[in-house]
Motif scaffolding. Structure first.
Motif, PDB file in Angstrom:
ATOM      1  N   SER A  73     -10.476  46.173  20.780  1.00 46.48           N
ATOM      2  CA  SER A  73     -11.962  46.868  21.277  1.00 46.48           C
ATOM      3  C   SER A  73     -12.615  46.934  20.454  1.00 46.48           C
ATOM      4  O   SER A  73     -13.606  47.059  20.630  1.00 46.48           O
ATOM      5  CB  SER A  73     -11.863  48.527  21.097  1.00 46.48           C
ATOM      6  OG  SER A  73     -10.867  49.100  19.645  1.00 46.48           O
ATOM      7  N   TYR A  74     -12.490  45.796  18.903  1.00 48.96           N
ATOM      8  CA  TYR A  74     -14.237  45.644  17.926  1.00 48.96           C
ATOM      9  C   TYR A  74     -15.410  44.877  19.075  1.00 48.96           C
ATOM     10  O   TYR A  74     -15.912  45.577  18.934  1.00 48.96           O
ATOM     11  CB  TYR A  74     -12.931  44.937  17.034  1.00 48.96           C
ATOM     12  CG  TYR A  74     -13.983  44.269  16.039  1.00 48.96           C
ATOM     13  CD1 TYR A  74     -14.284  45.640  14.949  1.00 48.96           C
ATOM     14  CD2 TYR A  74     -15.451  43.514  15.787  1.00 48.96           C
ATOM     15  CE1 TYR A  74     -15.725  45.741  14.410  1.00 48.96           C
ATOM     16  CE2 TYR A  74     -15.673  43.080  14.884  1.00 48.96           C
ATOM     17  CZ  TYR A  74     -16.435  44.921  14.195  1.00 48.96           C
ATOM     18  OH  TYR A  74     -16.948  44.638  12.687  1.00 48.96           O
ATOM     19  N   SER A  75     -15.221  43.424  19.878  1.00 50.39           N
ATOM     20  CA  SER A  75     -15.990  43.147  19.889  1.00 50.39           C
ATOM     21  C   SER A  75     -16.918  43.428  21.475  1.00 50.39           C
ATOM     22  O   SER A  75     -17.885  43.427  21.394  1.00 50.39           O
ATOM     23  CB  SER A  75     -16.108  41.655  19.824  1.00 50.39           C
ATOM     24  OG  SER A  75     -15.289  41.719  20.992  1.00 50.39           O
ATOM     25  N   LYS A 123      -0.965  41.167  24.047  1.00 49.57           N
ATOM     26  CA  LYS A 123      -1.577  41.835  25.271  1.00 49.57           C
ATOM     27  C   LYS A 123      -1.539  43.488  24.707  1.00 49.57           C
ATOM     28  O   LYS A 123      -1.249  44.075  24.912  1.00 49.57           O
ATOM     29  CB  LYS A 123      -1.171  41.460  26.302  1.00 49.57           C
ATOM     30  CG  LYS A 123      -1.889  42.142  27.841  1.00 49.57           C
ATOM     31  CD  LYS A 123      -1.936  42.139  29.217  1.00 49.57           C
ATOM     32  CE  LYS A 123      -2.695  42.824  29.908  1.00 49.57           C
ATOM     33  NZ  LYS A 123      -1.779  43.226  31.410  1.00 49.57           N
ATOM     34  N   CYS A 124      -2.980  43.990  24.985  1.00 50.51           N
ATOM     35  CA  CYS A 124      -3.392  45.366  24.487  1.00 50.51           C
ATOM     36  C   CYS A 124      -3.753  45.606  25.507  1.00 50.51           C
ATOM     37  O   CYS A 124      -4.989  45.025  26.345  1.00 50.51           O
ATOM     38  CB  CYS A 124      -3.471  45.297  22.825  1.00 50.51           C
ATOM     39  SG  CYS A 124      -5.400  44.313  22.837  1.00 50.51           S
ATOM     40  N   GLU A 125      -3.821  46.671  26.267  1.00 45.70           N
ATOM     41  CA  GLU A 125      -5.526  47.112  27.576  1.00 45.70           C
ATOM     42  C   GLU A 125      -5.846  48.470  26.698  1.00 45.70           C
ATOM     43  O   GLU A 125      -5.141  49.013  25.960  1.00 45.70           O
ATOM     44  CB  GLU A 125      -3.979  47.909  28.879  1.00 45.70           C
ATOM     45  CG  GLU A 125      -3.835  46.394  29.218  1.00 45.70           C
ATOM     46  CD  GLU A 125      -3.557  46.587  30.424  1.00 45.70           C
ATOM     47  OE1 GLU A 125      -3.289  46.004  31.552  1.00 45.70           O
ATOM     48  OE2 GLU A 125      -2.528  48.028  30.999  1.00 45.70           O
ATOM     49  N   MET A 126      -6.911  48.391  26.903  1.00 49.31           N
ATOM     50  CA  MET A 126      -8.065  49.822  26.704  1.00 49.31           C
ATOM     51  C   MET A 126      -7.863  50.696  27.837  1.00 49.31           C
ATOM     52  O   MET A 126      -8.608  49.962  29.041  1.00 49.31           O
ATOM     53  CB  MET A 126      -8.985  49.330  26.262  1.00 49.31           C
ATOM     54  CG  MET A 126      -9.126  48.908  24.916  1.00 49.31           C
ATOM     55  SD  MET A 126     -10.851  48.595  23.548  1.00 49.31           S
ATOM     56  CE  MET A 126     -10.705  47.084  24.742  1.00 49.31           C
ATOM     57  N   LEU A 165     -17.395  52.645  37.518  1.00 51.91           N
ATOM     58  CA  LEU A 165     -17.235  52.111  36.249  1.00 51.91           C
ATOM     59  C   LEU A 165     -15.915  51.608  35.759  1.00 51.91           C
ATOM     60  O   LEU A 165     -15.450  51.775  36.430  1.00 51.91           O
ATOM     61  CB  LEU A 165     -16.559  53.880  35.263  1.00 51.91           C
ATOM     62  CG  LEU A 165     -18.586  54.188  35.617  1.00 51.91           C
ATOM     63  CD1 LEU A 165     -17.863  56.347  35.615  1.00 51.91           C
ATOM     64  CD2 LEU A 165     -19.407  54.402  34.615  1.00 51.91           C
ATOM     65  N   VAL A 166     -15.661  51.046  34.083  1.00 54.73           N
ATOM     66  CA  VAL A 166     -15.190  50.307  33.408  1.00 54.73           C
ATOM     67  C   VAL A 166     -13.476  51.151  33.673  1.00 54.73           C
ATOM     68  O   VAL A 166     -13.702  52.830  32.153  1.00 54.73           O
ATOM     69  CB  VAL A 166     -15.184  49.700  32.197  1.00 54.73           C
ATOM     70  CG1 VAL A 166     -14.017  49.307  31.550  1.00 54.73           C
ATOM     71  CG2 VAL A 166     -16.491  48.713  31.722  1.00 54.73           C
ATOM     72  N   SER A 167     -12.894  50.619  33.639  1.00 55.78           N
ATOM     73  CA  SER A 167     -11.429  51.729  33.696  1.00 55.78           C
ATOM     74  C   SER A 167     -10.475  50.650  33.002  1.00 55.78           C
ATOM     75  O   SER A 167      -9.569  51.604  32.346  1.00 55.78           O
ATOM     76  CB  SER A 167     -10.686  51.543  35.264  1.00 55.78           C
ATOM     77  OG  SER A 167     -10.429  50.332  35.666  1.00 55.78           O
ATOM     78  N   THR A 210      -5.007  52.881  23.983  1.00 59.92           N
ATOM     79  CA  THR A 210      -5.222  51.074  23.736  1.00 59.92           C
ATOM     80  C   THR A 210      -3.406  51.123  23.391  1.00 59.92           C
ATOM     81  O   THR A 210      -2.491  52.395  23.440  1.00 59.92           O
ATOM     82  CB  THR A 210      -5.675  50.820  22.623  1.00 59.92           C
ATOM     83  OG1 THR A 210      -6.620  50.941  22.577  1.00 59.92           O
ATOM     84  CG2 THR A 210      -4.809  49.407  22.195  1.00 59.92           C
ATOM     85  N   SER A 211      -3.485  50.907  24.313  1.00 65.52           N
ATOM     86  CA  SER A 211      -1.247  50.109  24.903  1.00 65.52           C
ATOM     87  C   SER A 211      -1.105  48.628  23.824  1.00 65.52           C
ATOM     88  O   SER A 211      -2.280  47.558  24.297  1.00 65.52           O
ATOM     89  CB  SER A 211      -0.679  50.294  25.887  1.00 65.52           C
ATOM     90  OG  SER A 211      -1.360  49.905  26.979  1.00 65.52           O
ATOM     91  N   LEU A 212      -0.246  48.271  23.879  1.00 69.16           N
ATOM     92  CA  LEU A 212       0.224  46.677  23.159  1.00 69.16           C
ATOM     93  C   LEU A 212       1.311  46.276  23.533  1.00 69.16           C
ATOM     94  O   LEU A 212       2.431  47.622  23.836  1.00 69.16           O
ATOM     95  CB  LEU A 212       0.340  46.999  20.854  1.00 69.16           C
ATOM     96  CG  LEU A 212      -0.336  47.472  20.261  1.00 69.16           C
ATOM     97  CD1 LEU A 212      -0.332  47.839  19.107  1.00 69.16           C
ATOM     98  CD2 LEU A 212      -1.907  46.563  20.972  1.00 69.16           C
TER      99      LEU A 212
END
Length: 316
Positions: free
Chosen positions: A30-32, A302-305, A290-292, A61-63
């Motif tokens: 999520s940083y950038s 992979k990680c997902e927000m 909106l971003v989902s 967040t999931s990894l």
């Protein structure tokens, strides 16, 4: 022209993480894209948020990797909105879901941020005043509502002279494109009094070049190709004028201009993220624009927000 995300060089200079490998992956996810912004119009379109009456959104967040296809998700961040659909607070959580810190965005009548306040939080999301006071940064604009300066106050919340402050100044051409960004970092008695970073921008047609100088020495040259609407399409960074490539980035948009994919490859710059500056972000949107989901991938990992929006009771 400022792009929707900062140059990779800035991420390298500012990104300091002291955590485990899993925490690093989460932080870099999520940083950038979320953590180092102060404007969120491209992520949370103000009119869409206002129309739906959204009051906040929680980001989880999931990894996962090749050996673990579904990771345990955790609460990463939370954003709060005002009645105009503008972000007024960003809350960060620890990897175990406990409140950590908060950024508060105070806005003027035009919706521009005029003050940013950073505070640490207790377990009930209340601001702490010990062991440190809130950190305050003031924002200044010209008559055209263009940002011309940000300046950080001292540890006591006092406004100090520029020579004793961290500040950034912005200059523009007649078309409103950024031509120069000058940043000063103040260290006081902990070494040299100040250091500087200056970025100079030039444009030709829909292409641009920027040169970043750190304490007077050329650090990075970035060449950018833009769309007709001045969104970045490609970026190439070099350690000198035109050779010794540092990174290369690509952007993809849909027909409405929403960012769909961002890909960056690092050649010589290495940051503290497990992805080492080479990764891909893929954006998914809901019916309101909106971003989902933002999927961040590198190597076999992979990680997902995941974004969960809070609606008024009548719309639940």
């Amino acid at each position: 022209m400022n792009s929707s995300r900062p140059p990779l060089s800035l991420i390298v200079l500012l990104f300091l993480i002291q955590s485990t490998q899993a925490q690093n992956t989460s932080e870099c996810c999520s940083y950038s894209s979320l953590k180092i912004r102060d404007e969120y119009e491209t992520i949370f379109p103000r009119l869409a948020v206002k129309k739906k009456g959204i009051t906040e959104v929680t980001v989880y967040t999931s990894l996962s990797d090749s050996a673990q296809q579904s990771g345990t998700r955790h609460k990463e961040m939370k954003f709060r909105f005002d009645q105009k659909g503008q972000v007024i607070a960003r809350i960060h959580y620890t990897p175990n879901g406990q409140p950590h810190s908060m950024y508060e965005f105070e806005r003027n009548g035009s919706g521009k941020v005029f003050r940013l306040t950073f505070s640490y939080l207790d377990s009930t999301e209340q601001k702490l005043t010990e062991p440190s006071s809130p950190e305050i940064t003031d924002y200044f604009y010209n008559l055209k509502d263009k940002l011309i300066k940000t300046k950080k106050r001292n540890a006591k919340g006092q406004v100090m002279p520029d020579i004793m402050s961290d500040f950034t100044k912005y200059e523009y051409d007649n078309s409103g494109r950024t031509t120069k960004i000058t940043s000063q970092y103040y260290y006081g008695e902990n070494g040299p009094a100040t250091s500087s970073r200056i970025i100079i921008y030039t444009y030709k047609d829909i292409a641009g070049e920027s040169q970043t100088f750190v304490d007077g020495k050329l650090f990075l040259t970035t060449k950018t190709q833009y769309t007709k609407g001045w969104k970045p399409l490609t970026e190439k960074g070099y350690h000198d004028k035109t050779t010794n490539i540092s990174f290369e980035s690509k952007y993809e948009y849909d027909q409405t201009g929403k960012l769909m994919r961002y890909e960056t490859q690092a050649a010589t710059i290495v940051n503290e993220c497990p992805d080492k500056g080479t990764y891909t972000d893929v954006y998914s949107y809901n019916g309101e624009g909106l971003v989902s989901i933002i999927s961040h991938s590198y190597e076999d990992k992979k990680c997902e927000m995941v974004f969960e929006y809070k609606l008024p009771p009548t719309q639940l």
